[in-house]
Design an enzyme around this catalytic site. Structure first.
Site, PDB file in Angstrom:
ATOM      1  N   LYS A 124       0.789  -1.304   0.001  1.00  0.00           N
ATOM      2  CA  LYS A 124      -0.140  -0.228   0.066  1.00  0.00           C
ATOM      3  C   LYS A 124       0.969   1.245  -0.039  1.00  0.00           C
ATOM      4  CE  LYS A 124      -3.968  -2.095   2.440  1.00  0.00           C
ATOM      5  NZ  LYS A 124      -5.232  -1.484   1.625  1.00  0.00           N
ATOM      6  N   GLY A 127      -1.523  -1.907  15.011  1.00  0.00           N
ATOM      7  CA  GLY A 127      -1.140  -2.026  13.755  1.00  0.00           C
ATOM      8  C   GLY A 127      -0.633  -0.574  13.184  1.00  0.00           C
ATOM      9  N   GLY A 135      -0.276   0.636   5.935  1.00  0.00           N
ATOM     10  CA  GLY A 135      -1.136   1.384   5.272  1.00  0.00           C
ATOM     11  C   GLY A 135      -2.629   1.504   5.603  1.00  0.00           C
TER      12      GLY A 135
END
Length: 277
Positions: A67, A126, A129
């Site tokens: 990403k 996390g 992207g």
């Protein structure tokens, strides 16, 4: 029937799945469009993107871990993708590659659909992207108490700083009403496929479990949360919403809700059967 005028759309992912392929091709057939969709992976993102341009591929969905790494090879980054420094959709207009991010749109719609309380505390696990899209969507929806946790302290701290949020280096002794997993934990085929994205005690204390992992939709995190009576939002919902936005960008058409539901049900059933084999 495939012919010389058939337009190709594709996906690039570290772990290709069947959902997008089934979803898009179902809609192409139902709407009589001369398109075909195929999933790919690569170890050379630069030349893969250049191939999209050189071969006239109409559209390309981009998933983890590409990403961000695909961005230097694109011609135009739209504001939605530029703001979160992450791309999940490439549209090829006569050799000019334009980048979008429909992940952000999907997350924002789900926050609104489930009427998530903006005064709630949120922990996002996390820092890739997709995590940027998630954090941006929560932030823009008015959530102020958002914390970021990532095993990669450098990228986690960067993401938190980007939005003026708190980075936490451990999940120990942490609690939040809304827990969001934006890692491969729980994903079919991943080394952590059977693990929980958050400690059990955190899930038990939370109100909402939100997992962006789509395959399977019932990750260990989602199953555990369901067993303990929590509201859950699965990656299956995320993948459908972002895929519809991509479909419209590629074809210029937006299917009605009935057809979208049919395509999603078909894609989920076929993907589930493939995962069993």
């Amino acid at each position: 029937m495939i012919n010389k005028d058939t337009q190709l759309c594709m996906s690039l992912s570290g772990r290709p799945g069947n959902f997008g392929t089934r979803f898009h091709n179902y809609l192409y057939e139902k709407l009589g469009l001369n398109f075909i969709y195929k999933a790919f992976t690569t170890t050379d993102i630069e030349h893969a993107v250049k191939g999209v341009r050189a071969l006239g591929v109409r559209g390309c969905a981009v998933s983890m871990p590409f990403k961000e790494s695909c961005m230097p090879f694109l011609d135009e980054i739209t504001p939605s993708a530029a703001a979160i420094e992450s791309v999940n959709t490439i549209v090829n207009n006569s050799g000019r590659l334009t980048a979008y991010n429909t992940d952000y749109i999907a997350i924002a719609k789900l926050i609104a659909k489930y009427q998530l309380d903006p005064t709630a505390c949120v922990i996002v696990h996390g820092s890739g992207g997709m995590a940027k899209a998630v954090v941006a969507a929560f932030k823009n929806a008015g959530f102020e108490q958002v914390k970021v946790f990532a095993r990669n302290a450098q990228t986690g701290s960067y993401l938190a700083d980007l939005y003026g949020l708190e980075y936490i280096n451990s999940l120990e002794n942490q609690q939040a009403e809304i827990l969001v997993n934006v890692t491969p934990i729980g994903m079919a085929g991943a080394k952590e496929a059977d693990e929980l994205a958050f400690p059990a005690a955190m899930i038990e204390a939370a109100q909402v479990a939100f997992d962006v992992v789509a395959q399977p939709a019932d990750t260990s995190f989602i199953r555990y949360a369901t067993q303990h009576g929590k509201r859950t939002i699965s990656g299956a919902e995320v993948i459908v919403l972002q895929a519809v936005e991509q479909f419209e960008l590629y074809t210029g058409l937006r299917p009605n809700d009935t057809l979208i539901a049919e395509a999603a049900a078909f894609a989920r059933s076929q993907s589930s059967e493939s995962n069993k084999r």
